[in-house]
Motif scaffolding. Structure first.
Motif, PDB file in Angstrom:
ATOM      1  N   LYS A 620       0.841  -1.207   0.000  1.00  0.00           N
ATOM      2  CA  LYS A 620       0.000   0.000   0.000  1.00  0.00           C
ATOM      3  C   LYS A 620       0.874   1.254   0.000  1.00  0.00           C
ATOM      4  O   LYS A 620       0.588   2.244  -0.703  1.00  0.00           O
ATOM      5  CB  LYS A 620      -0.930  -0.001   1.211  1.00  0.00           C
ATOM      6  CG  LYS A 620      -1.999  -1.086   1.184  1.00  0.00           C
ATOM      7  CD  LYS A 620      -2.879  -1.009   2.423  1.00  0.00           C
ATOM      8  CE  LYS A 620      -3.886  -2.152   2.461  1.00  0.00           C
ATOM      9  NZ  LYS A 620      -4.878  -2.043   1.365  1.00  0.00           N
ATOM     10  N   VAL A 621       1.933   1.225   0.810  1.00  0.00           N
ATOM     11  CA  VAL A 621       2.855   2.359   0.846  1.00  0.00           C
ATOM     12  C   VAL A 621       3.528   2.537  -0.512  1.00  0.00           C
ATOM     13  O   VAL A 621       3.657   3.669  -1.031  1.00  0.00           O
ATOM     14  CB  VAL A 621       3.906   2.161   1.949  1.00  0.00           C
ATOM     15  CG1 VAL A 621       4.971   3.259   1.895  1.00  0.00           C
ATOM     16  CG2 VAL A 621       3.243   2.148   3.321  1.00  0.00           C
ATOM     17  N   ALA A 622       3.940   1.411  -1.116  1.00  0.00           N
ATOM     18  CA  ALA A 622       4.615   1.480  -2.416  1.00  0.00           C
ATOM     19  C   ALA A 622       3.668   2.009  -3.495  1.00  0.00           C
ATOM     20  O   ALA A 622       4.070   2.816  -4.356  1.00  0.00           O
ATOM     21  CB  ALA A 622       5.133   0.099  -2.795  1.00  0.00           C
ATOM     22  N   ILE A 623       2.416   1.597  -3.473  1.00  0.00           N
ATOM     23  CA  ILE A 623       1.438   2.095  -4.458  1.00  0.00           C
ATOM     24  C   ILE A 623       1.238   3.593  -4.282  1.00  0.00           C
ATOM     25  O   ILE A 623       1.231   4.369  -5.256  1.00  0.00           O
ATOM     26  CB  ILE A 623       0.098   1.346  -4.303  1.00  0.00           C
ATOM     27  CG1 ILE A 623       0.260  -0.115  -4.716  1.00  0.00           C
ATOM     28  CG2 ILE A 623      -0.987   2.003  -5.153  1.00  0.00           C
ATOM     29  CD1 ILE A 623      -0.957  -0.976  -4.400  1.00  0.00           C
ATOM     30  N   GLY A 624       1.058   4.011  -3.014  1.00  0.00           N
ATOM     31  CA  GLY A 624       0.869   5.446  -2.768  1.00  0.00           C
ATOM     32  C   GLY A 624       2.057   6.266  -3.218  1.00  0.00           C
ATOM     33  O   GLY A 624       1.903   7.344  -3.823  1.00  0.00           O
ATOM     34  N   ALA A 625       3.257   5.772  -2.921  1.00  0.00           N
ATOM     35  CA  ALA A 625       4.466   6.512  -3.313  1.00  0.00           C
ATOM     36  C   ALA A 625       4.593   6.584  -4.830  1.00  0.00           C
ATOM     37  O   ALA A 625       4.969   7.629  -5.394  1.00  0.00           O
ATOM     38  CB  ALA A 625       5.695   5.845  -2.705  1.00  0.00           C
ATOM     39  N   LEU A 626       4.279   5.494  -5.532  1.00  0.00           N
ATOM     40  CA  LEU A 626       4.399   5.460  -6.990  1.00  0.00           C
ATOM     41  C   LEU A 626       3.344   6.341  -7.653  1.00  0.00           C
ATOM     42  O   LEU A 626       3.629   7.062  -8.621  1.00  0.00           O
ATOM     43  CB  LEU A 626       4.270   4.013  -7.480  1.00  0.00           C
ATOM     44  CG  LEU A 626       4.711   3.734  -8.925  1.00  0.00           C
ATOM     45  CD1 LEU A 626       6.167   4.139  -9.140  1.00  0.00           C
ATOM     46  CD2 LEU A 626       4.540   2.249  -9.242  1.00  0.00           C
ATOM     47  N   LEU A 627       2.122   6.310  -7.132  1.00  0.00           N
ATOM     48  CA  LEU A 627       1.058   7.138  -7.712  1.00  0.00           C
ATOM     49  C   LEU A 627       1.332   8.623  -7.520  1.00  0.00           C
ATOM     50  O   LEU A 627       0.957   9.451  -8.368  1.00  0.00           O
ATOM     51  CB  LEU A 627      -0.288   6.774  -7.072  1.00  0.00           C
ATOM     52  CG  LEU A 627      -0.890   5.430  -7.465  1.00  0.00           C
ATOM     53  CD1 LEU A 627      -2.165   5.156  -6.667  1.00  0.00           C
ATOM     54  CD2 LEU A 627      -1.206   5.383  -8.963  1.00  0.00           C
ATOM     55  N   SER A 628       1.976   8.963  -6.384  1.00  0.00           N
ATOM     56  CA  SER A 628       2.255  10.388  -6.137  1.00  0.00           C
ATOM     57  C   SER A 628       3.212  10.974  -7.170  1.00  0.00           C
ATOM     58  O   SER A 628       3.276  12.199  -7.342  1.00  0.00           O
ATOM     59  CB  SER A 628       2.831  10.569  -4.732  1.00  0.00           C
ATOM     60  OG  SER A 628       4.118   9.975  -4.635  1.00  0.00           O
TER      61      SER A 628
END
Length: 695
Positions: A620-628
């Motif tokens: 979830k953290v990785a998805i959020g960081a990538l989407l940002s």
């Protein structure tokens, strides 16, 4: 032949005084030595002196009758004086040929001066049995056992092929003697002789009735379990080929008790609850709760109260790891219409619920009911209830969505822990849990104090204390001291329990920028795990044990951080071979794609990881960081994933850091500053491994 036997019996009677031959009183009033006078050969008078039912009695028989009368009157010492005059061996010598001849010719004996041999044998052997009882009543257990043994030895010598056709009276004497002998040896303190007597009773052909055999089997099973004697296995020579031969006291007791249960199932004996109690104890010693449950379920309804049966089954199924089944039994038992105030059942239910986050709310209710039911004097049970309440509150705090609720639950957790500690100050488990709570709340000084106190309380023999100490030191950025603590723990810990400590050591090496030393630590850990897997002595698997999958996954992450892509891919392949669909493996694949600037492939891998395990925080953290990084229109989605990660794990440093970046890109400078501040504070107290793995 009868006449020849009479001649052989005239000897003892001939030695009697002449006056005894002329006296008329019955044997009870006269000296028994003259009862079998040889003058009986010359005529057959009507029943008179020394005669009963027309049969004359010899010396031993008369004493046997007189002694029995005294015993029945309660004159034990007088009876013993009379019985002492009986020469058992001489009597058996006379009976032996008569019995043999009778068995060969099958002719009835004449009514002469000697009573019928089987009747005479029964009379004399009963006298010796009564003599044994008399000796036991007078506290002479060793002599009693010896006399009782002589009865059985005599029967074996008289009936070489066993006693299949003996008269009822003699069979009763045999039954009683077989039962009495081991009990007499036990009272005499000769436990090995008692053991041999029990086995002789059950393995020899005594024609015992079912009730007598059942009583002996029950007593023997209890003797094996509680007799404090180390029994050697039964002789294989006395067993039929292919039969099971028990190797220990407990195995032999279990065999006897299962035979008794089978008799009850077949309707051959009455139900005795002590059989099930003994069997439960024996199987508990052997760590076989599943067999206890099986036998309990076979007992017909109506024998046990159903709540008692449900509770016992719950404990059994919990013992074999079937916690959901155990909890279902407890739910039925603790229902308001059944037994809602059963403290032990409530405590077990709370313990089961404390091990799963989704059952935490239910566990809180069970724990509170258990605490309410414990009396003020029952300090231990109340402390246990508070301990389980703490565990349930801690699990519940991790899944609530509101920060306010989480704060309230954490406050109640610490309050309950303090109350439990006040009741049981030196309980090492409470000290450990207090340390975990402090550590998760980032009060590292208090956590360090609890870790040291736990190690002192357990003498350093429990590895989780050393692990807590090492993680707290790593959270304080004292990596070298944490490594010293880990090495000390490895010296104090058995080889098979070193896995979690070696894993921490590898991560400490990574934190100290020593990747090659970390690889070496993983190599040692891998060798240990593979040795455990191939060991004939299967290890009792603990929840915090290290798996081979975790090792390959850790190596893959390490090589990825070093950009050793080929080595990382090999390790990931090893991990996939052990677990095809894993959020950890998919997240590692995503990390590799992201480092290679393959954003679409990385995002796909992260999404797959999150879909595989819905509460997987790193993905979830990785998805959020990538989407940002994809532009302004993706910021709401990034913020949603990062907020969800913090809901599950509020102390995740990377989630706070990336959420701060999202707020900054979205123009929320104040919110971004708060998130960055939280990330910095957490970085200063971030352990190399989550404290959750210890609880």
């Amino acid at each position: 032949m009868a006449a020849e036997q009479e001649d052989g019996e005239a000897g003892p009677a001939a030695e009697a005084p002449a006056e005894a031959k002329e006296e008329e009183p019955p044997p009870a009033a006269a000296e028994p030595a003259g009862a079998g006078d040889g003058s009986a050969k010359e005529a057959e008078p009507p029943p008179a002196a020394g005669s009963i039912e027309g049969l004359s009695l010899n010396y031993e028989e008369a004493r046997a009758l007189l002694g029995r009368l005294e015993f029945q009157k309660g004159n034990v010492e007088a009876a013993l004086c009379v019985f002492d005059g009986i020469d058992l061996q001489a009597a058996i010598t006379r009976f032996q040929p008569s019995l043999s001849d009778k068995g060969a010719a099958k002719k009835p004996a004449k009514s002469d001066s000697s009573s019928d041999p089987p009747n005479a044998a029964s009379l004399v052997l009963e006298a010796i049995y009564l003599k044994s009882l008399s000796l036991q009543k007078l506290g002479k257990s060793t002599e009693a056992a010896q006399q009782c043994k002589s009865v059985l030895d005599s029967v074996e010598s008289m009936f070489q092929n066993g006693p299949p056709d003996i008269e009822q009276k003699l069979q009763e004497t045999v039954n009683k003697s077989v039962e009495l002998l081991p009990e007499a040896w036990k009272k005499a303190g000769s436990l090995q002789d008692a053991l041999a007597a029990y086995r002789r009773a059950l393995l020899s052909s005594w024609n015992l009735d079912e009730e007598c055999t059942t009583r002996i089997q029950k007593r023997f099973a209890a003797f094996l379990l509680y007799g404090c004697v180390e029994a050697s296995p039964p002789s294989s020579g006395s067993q039929a080929e292919g039969t099971f031969v028990p190797k220990s006291n407990v195995e032999e007791a279990i065999l006897l008790l299962t035979i008794l249960l089978k008799k009850w199932y077949q309707g051959k004996t009455h139900w005795d609850p002590s059989v099930m109690e003994h069997l439960t104890f024996a199987l508990s010693i052997c760590d076989q709760p599943a067999l206890i449950a099986k036998h309990l379920e076979e007992v017909l309804p109506g024998i046990y109260p159903r709540t008692e049966r449900w509770n016992t089954l719950a404990f059994c199924y919990y013992g074999v790891g079937q916690k959901e089944v155990a909890l279902n039994f407890l739910r039925k038992s603790l229902n308001k219409h059944e037994n809602p105030k059963d403290t032990m059942g409530l405590l077990l239910a709370a313990k089961i619920c404390s091990e799963e986050c989704h059952l935490a709310s239910e566990g809180v209710e069970y724990a509170r009911r258990a605490i309410a039911n414990t009396e003020s004097l029952d300090v231990h049970l109340k402390s246990a209830g508070l301990h389980f309440l703490v565990s349930c509150l801690g699990k519940k705090a991790k899944i609530v969505s509101s920060d306010h609720q989480r704060c309230l639950l954490q406050t109640e957790t610490m309050k309950s822990l303090a109350e439990s500690m006040a009741l049981d100050r030196y309980n090492s488990n409470l000290i450990f849990d207090m340390g975990i709570e402090y550590a998760e709340q980032r009060n590292m000084n208090a956590a360090l104090r609890c870790a040291k106190e736990f190690i002192d309380a357990t003498g350093g023999s429990v590895s989780k204390g050393w692990r807590l100490l090492a993680l707290v030191l790593s959270a304080q950025q004292r990596f070298s001291e944490a490594e010293v603590a880990t090495n000390a723990a490895l010296d104090e810990t058995a080889k098979w329990d070193q896995g979690p400590l070696l894993r921490i050591k590898a991560k400490l090496k990574v934190a100290q920028s020593s990747p090659m030393e970390a690889v070496e630590a993983y190599r040692v850990l891998l060798a240990l795990v593979q040795a455990q897997k191939n060991s004939p002595k299967k290890l009792q698997g603990e929840d915090d044990g290290v798996t081979e999958f975790e090792i390959w996954q850790g190596l893959a992450n390490l090589y990825s951080s070093l950009s050793y892509w080929r080595d990382a891919e090999i390790c990931l392949q090893k991990a996939r071979a052990l677990k095809s669909y894993s959020a950890m493996t998919l997240n590692a694949e995503g990390y590799m794609h992201e480092k290679r600037n393959q954003s679409e492939d990385a995002l796909a891998a992260y999404v797959n990881a999150s879909s595989t395990q819905l509460d997987h925080v790193p993905s979830k953290v990785a998805i959020g960081a990538l989407l940002s990084k994809q532009g302004p229109k993706y910021l709401p989605a990034a913020r949603s994933f990062l907020s969800d990660a913090l809901r599950i794990e509020p102390t995740n440093r990377m989630a706070w850091l990336n959420l701060g970046k999202v707020h900054k890109l979205d123009g929320r400078i104040s919110d971004a500053a708060d998130c960055f501040q939280a990330a910095v504070m957490l970085e200063e107290s971030d352990p190399v491994e989550s404290f959750r793995g210890l609880s």
